[in-house]
Design a protein around this motif. Structure first.
Motif, short mmCIF file in Angstrom:
data_model
loop_
_atom_site.label_atom_id
_atom_site.label_comp_id
_atom_site.label_asym_id
_atom_site.label_seq_id
_atom_site.Cartn_x
_atom_site.Cartn_y
_atom_site.Cartn_z
N MET A 1 0.65 -1.16 0.07
CA MET A 1 0.11 -0.03 0.18
C MET A 1 1.23 1.16 -0.32
O MET A 1 1.48 1.57 0.50
CB MET A 1 -0.69 0.06 1.42
CG MET A 1 -1.80 -0.88 1.74
SD MET A 1 -2.50 -0.88 2.78
CE MET A 1 -3.69 -2.37 3.44
N ASP A 2 0.24 2.42 -0.66
CA ASP A 2 0.94 3.44 -0.47
C ASP A 2 0.35 4.13 0.85
O ASP A 2 -0.42 3.95 1.35
CB ASP A 2 0.61 4.40 -1.56
CG ASP A 2 -0.84 4.75 -1.87
OD1 ASP A 2 -1.66 4.24 -1.30
OD2 ASP A 2 -1.13 5.22 -2.84
N TRP A 3 0.56 5.31 1.54
CA TRP A 3 0.69 5.87 3.19
C TRP A 3 -0.79 6.20 2.89
O TRP A 3 -0.95 5.98 4.44
CB TRP A 3 1.58 7.32 2.88
CG TRP A 3 1.52 8.39 2.81
CD1 TRP A 3 1.28 8.73 1.13
CD2 TRP A 3 0.42 8.95 3.01
NE1 TRP A 3 1.30 9.86 0.90
CE2 TRP A 3 0.27 10.78 1.49
CE3 TRP A 3 -0.38 9.21 3.82
CZ2 TRP A 3 -0.55 11.55 2.13
CZ3 TRP A 3 -1.70 10.53 4.65
CH2 TRP A 3 -1.71 11.24 3.30
N LYS A 4 -1.74 6.92 1.99
CA LYS A 4 -2.82 6.88 1.73
C LYS A 4 -3.70 5.98 2.07
O LYS A 4 -4.21 5.48 3.11
CB LYS A 4 -3.26 7.09 1.18
CG LYS A 4 -2.81 9.11 0.55
CD LYS A 4 -3.25 9.68 -0.95
CE LYS A 4 -2.12 11.46 -0.75
NZ LYS A 4 -3.10 11.84 -2.24
N THR A 5 -3.30 4.89 1.87
CA THR A 5 -4.52 3.47 1.67
C THR A 5 -3.61 2.54 2.93
O THR A 5 -5.08 2.15 3.86
CB THR A 5 -3.80 2.51 0.45
OG1 THR A 5 -4.21 2.92 -1.22
CG2 THR A 5 -4.79 1.37 0.86
N TYR A 6 -2.68 3.12 3.45
CA TYR A 6 -2.14 2.31 4.83
C TYR A 6 -2.52 3.06 6.11
O TYR A 6 -3.22 2.16 6.68
CB TYR A 6 -0.84 2.75 4.67
CG TYR A 6 0.37 1.17 6.12
CD1 TYR A 6 0.31 0.50 4.99
CD2 TYR A 6 0.02 1.52 7.52
CE1 TYR A 6 1.09 -0.40 6.68
CE2 TYR A 6 0.79 0.90 8.18
CZ TYR A 6 1.05 -0.26 7.71
OH TYR A 6 2.14 -0.86 8.72
N VAL B 1 -5.56 1.07 8.99
CA VAL B 1 -5.37 1.79 9.89
C VAL B 1 -6.35 2.07 10.97
O VAL B 1 -7.43 1.78 12.07
CB VAL B 1 -4.16 2.54 9.98
CG1 VAL B 1 -4.08 2.84 11.78
CG2 VAL B 1 -2.81 2.24 9.77
N LEU B 2 -7.33 2.96 10.47
CA LEU B 2 -7.81 4.15 10.56
C LEU B 2 -9.54 3.51 10.65
O LEU B 2 -10.20 3.62 11.43
CB LEU B 2 -8.89 5.64 10.31
CG LEU B 2 -7.32 6.16 10.39
CD1 LEU B 2 -7.44 7.55 9.16
CD2 LEU B 2 -7.09 7.55 11.68
N GLN C 1 5.10 2.20 -1.94
CA GLN C 1 4.62 1.63 -0.88
C GLN C 1 5.45 1.11 0.23
O GLN C 1 6.57 1.80 0.68
CB GLN C 1 4.58 0.04 -1.97
CG GLN C 1 4.12 0.29 -3.53
CD GLN C 1 2.57 0.83 -3.29
OE1 GLN C 1 2.06 0.36 -3.03
NE2 GLN C 1 2.24 1.91 -3.96
N ILE C 2 4.72 1.17 1.35
CA ILE C 2 5.53 1.15 2.91
C ILE C 2 5.18 0.27 2.98
O ILE C 2 5.33 -0.41 4.04
CB ILE C 2 4.70 2.48 3.49
CG1 ILE C 2 3.41 2.84 3.51
CG2 ILE C 2 5.69 4.12 3.09
CD1 ILE C 2 3.04 3.92 4.47
N GLY C 3 4.33 -0.89 2.57
CA GLY C 3 3.83 -2.37 2.86
C GLY C 3 2.47 -1.96 3.30
O GLY C 3 2.28 -1.82 2.53
#
Length: 351
Positions: free
Chosen positions: A61-66, A70-71, A166-168
């Motif tokens: 995922m990119d940071w927005k999807t990540y 989370v939320l 992508q951050i995971g």
């Protein structure tokens, strides 16, 4: 600082370092998807969770999807804990027939636990059922801590990766944090705590009768007085409470309660668990950025701050309360097994 205090402090730091270093490198392998010591047992379970939940574990995922994941996950946790409290009288494992906490208390508790702040405005032993404690609050102790760990790992990836957005995958990081790290550590700690006398059951509260001397009784009272002893699955919650740096204990006084923390060894283990994962993450960072010296540098800086403030606090406490000097109160430390610890003992738990 007394010699005994200095020895305990040094022993604590040594134990923390010896455990944090291998745990940190183990955690790095977990988050990088590499084979680790528990893979042969847990990898099939991990893959089964992905299939059952329809998680595309290979898709990052990119940071927005990540952040959205989370939320969304945290919001679901909030509603589950809130409803569990409001409906607890109708749910099983409530031998004391506790009624639902008020709407505002339920809201406060749910928000507190899904954000990992775990602030308590209630006494667990006379407010929350076993069902809510175990499947509501304890589960949140796991997943809220795992959520924080996942976000930290995503941040590390963001610092390391320069040619991708992508951050995971949040769901993968959440599962791995819980399955490979928190659950095994909590299981070990819970067993150790039970061995020290921390209770773990689903029995009804026990009544015991204590004989009292006549001089202790009020006029017209009986010689025997019943005392109610709270029960419950405490050890399993205390273990993750400490490991996840959560604040929500099973009883109102948390680890000052003898059923949560009955011995010096249980106290040491619970203190060790509090800093174990945060300390280990320093070495996880070093491994994931491919520069172990950076992780060591962060750990040294954190340890320096910790030691500085710990010594300041101990010095202030050992100095005692100057207002007691006029009352002829001995605040000096005395050697020996039964000697006084010295310092300011007002309000201290002295079992």
């Amino acid at each position: 600082m007394t010699g005994n205090a200095l020895f305990q402090f040094s022993f604590y730091l040594a134990a923390l370092v010896l455990l944090a270093i291998p745990l940190g490198f183990y955690m790095a392998r977990v988050y990088e998807g590499k084979t680790c010591g528990l893979s042969f047992i847990l990898r099939p379970i991990e893959m089964g969770i992905y299939r059952l939940s329809r998680i595309k574990h290979e898709q990052e995922m990119d940071w927005k999807t990540y952040a959205i994941a989370v939320l969304a996950f945290s919001l679901v946790g909030f509603f589950v804990v809130y409803l569990m409290q409001r409906l607890q009288l109708s749910l099983p494992f409530n031998p004391q027939a506790f009624h639902a906490p008020s709407p505002d208390l339920s809201f406060n508790t749910a928000v507190s636990f899904f954000t990992n702040t775990n602030w308590q405005a209630y006494a667990g032993e006379n407010t929350i059922s076993y069902f809510t404690q175990a499947l509501g609050l304890t589960v949140q102790n796991f997943v809220s801590a795992a959520t924080g760990m996942a976000v930290l790992v995503a941040l590390i990836r963001g610092l390391v990766r320069h040619e991708t957005t992508q951050i995971g995958n949040f769901w993968v990081d959440l599962v791995r944090s819980t399955l490979y790290i928190l659950l095994p550590l909590a299981a070990i700690l819970a067993v150790l705590l039970v061995s020290q006398g921390v209770i773990q059951n689903v029995s009804s509260y026990q009544k015991t009768t204590t004989s009292l001397e006549k001089s202790q009784l009020q006029p017209g009272s009986n010689f025997l007085e019943a005392q109610v002893l709270p029960m419950g699955p405490a050890a399993s919650q205390i273990a993750i409470k400490q490991l996840g740096t959560n604040g929500g204990g099973f009883f109102s006084t948390n680890s000052a309660h003898p059923f949560e923390n009955p011995t010096p060894l249980s106290n040491f283990l619970e203190m060790l668990a509090l800093l174990l994962i945060p300390a280990a993450f320093c070495f996880t960072f070093g491994a994931m950025v491919c520069d172990k010296k950076q992780g060591v540098a962060i750990f040294i800086a954190m340890t320096f701050v910790f030691i500085t403030f710990a010594f300041a606090a101990v010095h202030a406490e050992q100095g005692g309360n100057h207002l007691f000097n006029t009352l002829d109160v001995n605040q000096h430390a005395q050697p020996g097994l039964h000697g006084a610890p010295g310092g300011n003992m007002e309000g201290k738990e002295t079992r």
